[in-house]
Enzyme design. Structure first.
Site, PDB file in Angstrom:
ATOM      1  N   HIS A 216       0.828  -1.210   0.000  1.00 53.16           N
ATOM      2  CA  HIS A 216       0.000   0.000   0.000  1.00 53.16           C
ATOM      3  C   HIS A 216       0.862   1.260   0.000  1.00 53.16           C
ATOM      4  CE1 HIS A 216       0.402  -0.774   4.430  1.00 53.16           C
ATOM      5  NE2 HIS A 216       0.488   0.537   4.482  1.00 53.16           N
ATOM      6  N   ASP A 246       0.471  -7.737   0.545  1.00 51.79           N
ATOM      7  CA  ASP A 246       0.696  -6.302   0.733  1.00 51.79           C
ATOM      8  C   ASP A 246       2.196  -6.067   0.718  1.00 51.79           C
ATOM      9  OD1 ASP A 246       0.655  -3.642   1.372  1.00 51.79           O
ATOM     10  OD2 ASP A 246      -0.280  -3.879   3.353  1.00 51.79           O
ATOM     11  N   GLY A 325       2.886   5.204   9.833  1.00 47.89           N
ATOM     12  CA  GLY A 325       4.284   5.474   9.517  1.00 47.89           C
ATOM     13  C   GLY A 325       5.160   4.246   9.653  1.00 47.89           C
ATOM     14  N   SER A 327       4.291   1.329   8.490  1.00 47.49           N
ATOM     15  CA  SER A 327       4.006   0.443   7.357  1.00 47.49           C
ATOM     16  C   SER A 327       5.268   0.091   6.580  1.00 47.49           C
ATOM     17  CB  SER A 327       3.017   1.108   6.403  1.00 47.49           C
ATOM     18  OG  SER A 327       1.706   0.976   6.872  1.00 47.49           O
ATOM     19  N   SER A 343       1.968  -4.443   7.650  1.00 50.85           N
ATOM     20  CA  SER A 343       0.856  -4.105   6.764  1.00 50.85           C
ATOM     21  C   SER A 343      -0.093  -3.129   7.448  1.00 50.85           C
ATOM     22  CB  SER A 343       0.106  -5.378   6.341  1.00 50.85           C
ATOM     23  OG  SER A 343      -1.050  -5.059   5.589  1.00 50.85           O
TER      24      SER A 343
END
Length: 448
Positions: A216, A246, A325, A327, A343
């Site tokens: 993402h 992801d 942040g 991720s 994720s």
């Protein structure tokens, strides 16, 4: 060109170098030997004491050995044993072999095929934003979770579907938070006004340097920088989100960029030796640009998460906290094994919650990249000795100051490695016996 380092704030970690874990590879051939060197039948079939990484390797071997009889496995951290589920049937021979290999074998009601069929039913009848489900081998059931947004008709639909599966197939619980991906504006790696965290440096299929992060993040922008409003240093090559994962492969724009397989500590680094599959019950650590270091355990595998942006499958469910942040940040073990990429999930590092991770092994296979190698092979060893004395205490102080934890009392710290000492009030306990020091963003000090 010097290698690109992504700044990490508030916490530091160290490990005593790359650990080559070959023990599991010889567990099956040496299954007839007892732990004390004897060869009695009782000792040969007694569950073995294993490190989590060795248990993961053994679980992968036994899954192939047991075939349809295999119904999942998990790591019992208290007993330091691998527990393997099998369904009753004409499988005495393979069960004996599993026991000889050192596993604690137990019979369960639900096969993997039945659990996956149940998960497929949930997908077709109860795909509602704010829900998730994962296979939990500890209960031999599907763990279904609904966040705070699932109410009214959506909750009734989910609850009805779970009830139709039967009490012996699935359980359902409510989460106080909201499932979301952890993208935010701030520092770390930047693109399209979003902030994410670099996961692991890898080598792309053509030999060029690259890194993995969350998918993402990869679909948020094509180009990423190591400074807010800075010049791009890397370009997205492949990104998957939502859908079957992801993850994203991001190539460094300069082919001469040095991208060693390590987790960056700022002025020193920790070697990551290889990628490994997660095992339920396994202790794991997460590094992120917002919250620094956090730790917890794997709760479920093959997780499906219904984010507002769409459904993602094949994730790892944990109780490790994370915030916007974080991720894309790395999930790894104290032995230097790469496990996952952050994720999303619910909650935060103040109240906890569920967090989901993309398995690194699946991402590497999908993008055709490799992790590990001999680059900077001694970095982990150098970091381990120095950080055991310095970074544990320094990072604990820094983290404690940021979070008003002051190092706390070691709080939820869990002793790792050989020292058996968890945060002693100075948040870092920097004098680790073997040079391994972990300091969490909440002031928790873990020493080995």
């Amino acid at each position: 060109m010097s290698h690109k380092r992504i700044p990490k704030r508030r916490a530091a970690i160290a490990a005593g170098g790359a650990v080559a874990l070959g023990a599991a590879a010889i567990l099956l051939p040496n299954a007839n030997a007892s732990q004390d060197g004897g060869t009695s039948d009782d000792a040969a079939t007694a569950p073995r004491t294993l490190k989590a990484a060795d248990a993961s390797d053994l679980a992968s071997q036994l899954a192939g050995l047991l075939g349809d009889a295999f119904a999942g496995s998990y790591y019992d951290a208290g007993e330091q044993q691998l527990v393997v589920n099998v369904v009753p049937g004409d499988n005495n021979r393979v069960i004996v072999e599993a026991k000889k290999a050192g596993a604690d074998v137990r019979e369960v009601a639900n096969s993997m095929a039945e659990l996956r069929t149940g998960a497929q039913t949930l997908k077709s009848e109860a795909t509602v934003p704010g829900t998730s489900w994962a296979l939990d081998p500890r209960t031999n059931k599907i763990l279904v979770t609904a966040d705070s947004t699932v109410t009214g008709a959506d909750w009734d639909r989910l609850e009805s579907t779970v009830e139709d599966l039967g009490a012996g197939m699935a359980t359902i619980k409510k989460s106080e938070g909201t499932f979301r991906t952890f993208v935010s504006g701030g520092d770390a790696v930047f693109g399209g006004g979003a902030r994410c965290s670099l996961g692991f440096n890898v080598t792309a299929g053509d030999g060029s340097p690259a890194f993995l992060t969350a998918g993402h993040c990869g679909v948020a922008d094509d180009q990423w920088s190591d400074a807010q409003a800075g010049q791009p240093i890397a370009t997205v090559d492949q990104a998957v989100f939502p859908g079957e994962g992801d993850f994203a492969l991001v190539r460094y724009d300069d082919p001469a960029t040095e991208a060693p397989s390590e987790v960056n500590l700022g002025d020193r680094s920790v070697q990551i030796s290889r990628a490994s599959k997660a095992t339920v019950g396994q202790q794991v650590f997460r590094m992120g640009s917002t919250t620094g270091l956090a730790n917890g355990r794997v709760l479920g595998l093959d997780a499906t998460v219904n984010y507002p942006e769409g459904t993602v499958t094949g994730l790892i469910q944990t109780d490790v906290c994370a915030e916007p942040g974080d991720s894309g940040g790395p999930l790894f073990t104290q032995d230097g094994l790469a496990i996952g990429l952050t994720s999303g999930g619910s909650g935060d590092c103040a109240v906890g919650g569920e967090t989901f991770f993309q398995p690194v092994t699946t991402a590497l296979e999908a993008v055709g990249a490799t992790l590990g190698g001999d680059a900077d092979a001694g970095a982990g060893d150098r970091a381990g000795g120095q950080v055991g004395e310095e970074a544990g205490g320094q990072a604990g102080e820094e983290a404690g100051a940021d979070d008003q934890a002051g190092g706390a009392e070691g709080g939820d710290g869990e002793a790792v490695g050989g020292g058996d000492q968890a945060g002693d009030g100075d948040a870092g306990a920097g004098d680790a016996g073997d040079g391994t020091g972990y300091a969490g963003a909440d002031g928790t000090g873990l020493t080995g």
